[in-house]
Scaffold this motif. Sequence first.
Motif, mmCIF file in Angstrom:
data_model
loop_
_atom_site.group_PDB
_atom_site.id
_atom_site.type_symbol
_atom_site.label_atom_id
_atom_site.label_comp_id
_atom_site.label_asym_id
_atom_site.label_seq_id
_atom_site.Cartn_x
_atom_site.Cartn_y
_atom_site.Cartn_z
ATOM 1 N N UNK A 1 0.506 -1.397 -0.196
ATOM 2 C CA UNK A 1 0.141 -0.061 -0.309
ATOM 3 C C UNK A 1 0.956 0.840 0.223
ATOM 4 N N UNK A 2 2.119 1.500 0.915
ATOM 5 C CA UNK A 2 3.113 2.530 1.010
ATOM 6 C C UNK A 2 3.475 2.406 -0.535
ATOM 7 N N UNK A 3 4.119 0.716 -1.045
ATOM 8 C CA UNK A 3 4.949 1.604 -2.480
ATOM 9 C C UNK A 3 3.971 2.247 -3.491
ATOM 10 N N UNK A 4 2.182 1.829 -3.755
ATOM 11 C CA UNK A 4 1.583 1.973 -4.925
ATOM 12 C C UNK A 4 1.002 3.567 -4.136
ATOM 13 N N UNK A 5 1.527 4.196 -3.243
ATOM 14 C CA UNK A 5 1.451 5.776 -3.475
ATOM 15 C C UNK A 5 2.315 6.409 -3.093
ATOM 16 N N UNK A 6 3.942 6.533 -3.055
ATOM 17 C CA UNK A 6 4.916 6.431 -2.760
ATOM 18 C C UNK A 6 6.023 6.215 -3.718
ATOM 19 N N UNK A 7 6.972 7.274 -4.096
ATOM 20 C CA UNK A 7 8.164 7.017 -5.398
ATOM 21 C C UNK A 7 9.064 6.505 -3.664
ATOM 22 N N UNK A 8 9.802 5.037 -3.665
ATOM 23 C CA UNK A 8 10.998 5.422 -3.091
ATOM 24 C C UNK A 8 12.372 5.033 -3.675
ATOM 25 N N UNK A 9 13.168 5.397 -3.439
ATOM 26 C CA UNK A 9 14.766 4.811 -3.442
ATOM 27 C C UNK A 9 15.179 3.259 -2.887
ATOM 28 N N UNK A 10 16.284 2.972 -3.731
ATOM 29 C CA UNK A 10 16.597 1.894 -3.480
ATOM 30 C C UNK A 10 16.921 1.386 -2.600
ATOM 31 N N UNK A 11 17.613 2.272 -1.689
ATOM 32 C CA UNK A 11 18.437 2.761 -0.780
ATOM 33 C C UNK A 11 17.547 2.410 0.740
#
Length: 358
Positions: free
Chosen positions: A165-175
């Motif tokens: 759910x979080x990843x579907x709403x926010x872009x996240x860096x690999x690190x």
Amino acid sequence: MINTDYDNKDKYNMLSDTIYEKIHSAEEIYNLTKNGPDEKINMSKSQKSDERYKEKSEKSEEKSEERNKEESENNGEIDILENYETIRELFGLRFESYNDKLDEDMIKYYVINEKKYMVNVEYMEKQSDINVTMRKILVDWLVDVASKFKFKTRTLYLSVNIIDRFLSKKNVARGKLQLVGICGIMIAAKYEEIYIPNVSEFVIISANAYTIDELLRMERVMLNVIDFNMGVITIPILLSCYNKYMDLNTNVKFLSEYICEVSILELDYVKYTPSTIIKSSLILSIIIDKISSYTSPQNKYKLNFTNYNDLSDCITFLYTCAISQTNAKLTAIRKKYCSFRRNEVAKLVAKISKLIEI
């Protein structure tokens, strides 16, 4: 006064008669072997025992013939309509299978609300720095984390839902992906577990890649993004209902748990509702358990989907997930279900997969 001598005499006579009968029957058997089959000897007792033995052997032969007949009939096609009807009644629109009104109301609530916190399967396309493989590695690592902390299975499933759910709403860096993962399972543990590890322990298990402050800051961000909604209907909640109302053997129970758990590694897992995954996993588990019970399995067994077309896609997906674990590099779930405690069902799936064709 009781005449004990008389009683002892009767007992002695009875014992003597019994011994005499045994000796007499032994002599008859000896005479039969000595004189040959042409001699007519009275062997009523030995004949009776022979007849009983023949009856037992005939019955065992009949059972083995029936078993072989069943296996030959099932060769090429397996259909379990009866189990499917039971499964459909439990999680269908009708709820006659439930004896308890409270259970009925709970299941209705679960089925109605299970889609509430599902995510779009295409959400990973919006991520610029991470991909499906990275998510898979993260979930496999979280399985290890949950095992080391001895978390409930519900905690693992909830953490995966929170992360998706979080990843579907926010872009996240690999690190920062591992930070999202460790925060996800920490949030889920606070919701599901009674005894929760200290924040410092979560930092240690992530190899000190992040500080306590970073962990707490990410926790606040994630909770705000998911709007503090953690009352998710997960697979273990519904699976416990099946275990209560279906007469399943331990092999089928562990198989269904294993098949459901390997599916969370794949992103396509989010396409299906928990009830669909459970129904499909149970049907697949019953098939695998049935084939494993055959004494001489045939070359291939083709799965017949004619009676459960609504689940065919999900069953195929789960079966692909299960057999892919045989040679997978990510082994946390397979190791977990190769244990004697869980009937080594992962090994059983690997063995039976060679006999099933979809």
